[in-house]
Design a protein around this motif. Structure first.
Motif, PDB file in Angstrom:
ATOM      1  N   GLY A   1      -4.609  -7.648   3.243  1.00 41.72           N
ATOM      2  CA  GLY A   1      -3.417  -7.099   2.628  1.00 41.72           C
ATOM      3  C   GLY A   1      -2.130  -7.613   3.219  1.00 41.72           C
TER       4      GLY A   1
ATOM      5  N   THR B   1      -8.419   2.633  -2.537  1.00 41.62           N
ATOM      6  CA  THR B   1      -8.905   1.918  -3.718  1.00 41.62           C
ATOM      7  C   THR B   1     -10.383   1.585  -3.599  1.00 41.62           C
ATOM      8  OG1 THR B   1      -6.713   0.968  -4.076  1.00 41.62           O
ATOM      9  CG2 THR B   1      -8.547  -0.109  -5.181  1.00 41.62           C
TER      10      THR B   1
ATOM     11  N   HIS C   1      -7.101  -4.824  -7.820  1.00 45.47           N
ATOM     12  CA  HIS C   1      -8.150  -4.441  -6.868  1.00 45.47           C
ATOM     13  C   HIS C   1      -9.081  -3.374  -7.422  1.00 45.47           C
ATOM     14  CE1 HIS C   1      -6.190  -6.028  -2.894  1.00 45.47           C
ATOM     15  NE2 HIS C   1      -6.627  -6.984  -3.695  1.00 45.47           N
TER      16      HIS C   1
ATOM     17  N   GLN D   1     -17.712  -0.560   2.571  1.00 42.52           N
ATOM     18  CA  GLN D   1     -16.572  -1.156   3.272  1.00 42.52           C
ATOM     19  C   GLN D   1     -16.908  -1.557   4.705  1.00 42.52           C
ATOM     20  OE1 GLN D   1     -12.851   1.254   2.640  1.00 42.52           O
ATOM     21  NE2 GLN D   1     -14.189   2.518   1.360  1.00 42.52           N
TER      22      GLN D   1
ATOM     23  N   HIS E   1     -11.856  -5.335   5.032  1.00 47.16           N
ATOM     24  CA  HIS E   1     -10.397  -5.191   4.995  1.00 47.16           C
ATOM     25  C   HIS E   1      -9.883  -4.551   6.271  1.00 47.16           C
ATOM     26  CE1 HIS E   1     -10.343  -0.776   3.993  1.00 47.16           C
ATOM     27  NE2 HIS E   1     -11.558  -1.063   3.558  1.00 47.16           N
TER      28      HIS E   1
ATOM     29  N   THR F   1      -5.639   0.199   0.566  1.00 48.82           N
ATOM     30  CA  THR F   1      -6.889  -0.523   0.339  1.00 48.82           C
ATOM     31  C   THR F   1      -8.091   0.392   0.528  1.00 48.82           C
ATOM     32  OG1 THR F   1      -5.815  -2.524   1.185  1.00 48.82           O
ATOM     33  CG2 THR F   1      -8.205  -2.581   0.962  1.00 48.82           C
TER      34      THR F   1
ATOM     35  N   GLY G   1       0.807  -1.222   0.000  1.00 48.99           N
ATOM     36  CA  GLY G   1       0.000   0.000   0.000  1.00 48.99           C
ATOM     37  C   GLY G   1       0.832   1.261   0.000  1.00 48.99           C
TER      38      GLY G   1
END
Length: 404
Positions: A251, A323, A302, A331, A314, A320, A12
């Protein structure tokens, strides 16, 4: 013009450098990237044709415990990072360099900053999250083994303590190296490497910089690069075979009990009547049975994947979260530490998902969070926020570097 970008970070933290490097090259600059020697980073930079200089030890091996503990502990590893980045960035800049950009851990950044001092090259520090920069509006991220005192609520006091902590942990290693190359010692390594004009590579809606503040922060927007790589054929077939699934992945975070985490996540997703895409990641998540409503995936685009899922579960890392927000995916953030609680809070505050309470997901806790994330209202809000997302951050940063 020649630019050297450097970062000691997980995927990341390396991916934004990929985006910035491509934009710089598109504007006519020569670019090199100093990054950890992990194969996935080398492969990613090779895909876009950017030269990588492997620097330091493997981040994946360090994070997952494959690298044996150093006899000298954190100070020894800090000294190794300072020296590695100083040596490799010096070599990368040997043919002439106009500007150095540094991100990542303080010792690595200090090595880059020392090159800039020694060679008289312009230096810029950049962060991927506002909470790593001193501000009266938020407390610092707790450093490993140095929790914030719960009785202290004044953010300035906490930031002063953080500067002392950074000096105690990294100061000797950094100053020993500086003395070896003829540079004066520092009594505040954190503020020296951050400078009084750091850059903030975040989307201003997702992660804004609050004013007033003492630092003159330059917020460029997130450094993103459209990913044109196709999804694996088997994953595409799975996506096409039914309703949008829920993605779950952590991740570069190794989970304490990956089997329990995978079981809790898959069962909670199934309880919502959804299929699941499970990302192995550095936690090595795996399927819990052979039912055909779940698919396990390794490396994948992704950007493309998140646009096809019902929600993303996540850890809340900057990469992340950025994205998923750009993709308009609802999320569920299960923060494990660092900047992740901040991004979990931002996702909840924006109404684009749910912030899980604590780092250990259970069937009950994930079920409750998914009920929030999978509502039509959350989907609509995620779509609306995605429409505001700035995609020009890397271009803005590249032009600022070249114009100066």
């Amino acid at each position: 013009m020649r630019v050297v970008l450097s970062g000691y970070d997980s995927r990341g933290g390396v991916e934004p450098l990929v985006g910035l490097a491509v934009r710089l090259r598109g504007l006519g600059a020569e670019v090199r990237v100093c990054a950890p020697p992990d194969e996935e980073f080398a492969k990613r930079l090779a895909e876009v044709g950017v030269e990588m200089v492997p620097t330091g030890m493997s981040v994946r091996d360090l994070v997952t415990g494959k690298t044996p503990p150093s006899p000298g502990g954190v100070p020894r590893r800090a000294a190794e990072l300072v020296a590695a980045f100083y040596d490799n960035v010096t070599a990368a800049a040997a043919e002439g360099c106009d500007v150095l950009m540094a991100t990542g851990l303080v010792p690595a950044v200090a090595g880059v900053q020392a090159v800039a001092e020694k060679l008289g090259i312009r230096y810029v520090y950049a962060s991927y999250q506002p909470v790593s920069l001193p501000s009266p509006h938020h407390p610092p991220i707790p450093r490993p083994g140095r929790p914030l005192p719960p009785e202290v609520t004044d953010n300035q006091v906490l930031w002063d303590r953080d500067a002392q902590d950074a000096q105690e942990v990294f100061g000797e290693a950094i100053n020993t190296h500086r003395a070896s190359i003829g540079l004066p010692a520092l009594d505040n390594v954190r503020d020296h490497v951050f400078t009084d004009r750091p850059w903030l590579a975040t989307d201003p809606v997702l992660a804004p910089w609050q004013q007033p503040a003492a630092l003159e922060v330059v917020q460029t927007g997130a450094w993103v690069l459209p990913d044109e790589r196709p999804l694996p054929a088997e994953l595409t077939a799975f996506l096409d075979a039914g309703t949008p699934p829920v993605y779950v992945g952590f991740g570069s975070i190794p989970m304490r009990d990956p089997e329990d985490v995978a079981r809790a996540a898959i069962e909670a997703i199934r309880a919502q009547g959804r299929r699941a895409v499970v990302s192995r990641g550095w936690a090595e998540l795996a399927l819990i049975d052979d039912q055909d409503d779940c698919f396990v995936v390794g490396e994948a685009n992704h950007q493309a994947l998140f646009r096809r899922v019902a929600a993303v579960v996540h850890h809340g890392g900057a990469g992340t979260t950025t994205t998923a927000t750009w993709a308009g995916a609802p999320q569920v953030v299960v923060p494990q530490g660092g900047d992740q609680p901040y991004f979990a809070g931002r996702v909840a505050a924006l109404g684009i998902g749910a912030a899980h309470d604590g780092p250990t997901p259970t069937f009950e806790s994930l079920s409750a969070a998914l009920k929030t994330a999978l509502t039509p209202e959350t989907r609509a809000r995620a779509t609306a926020v995605a429409a505001t997302f700035r995609t020009d951050g890397a271009t803005v940063a590249a032009k600022l570097l070249l114009d100066a």
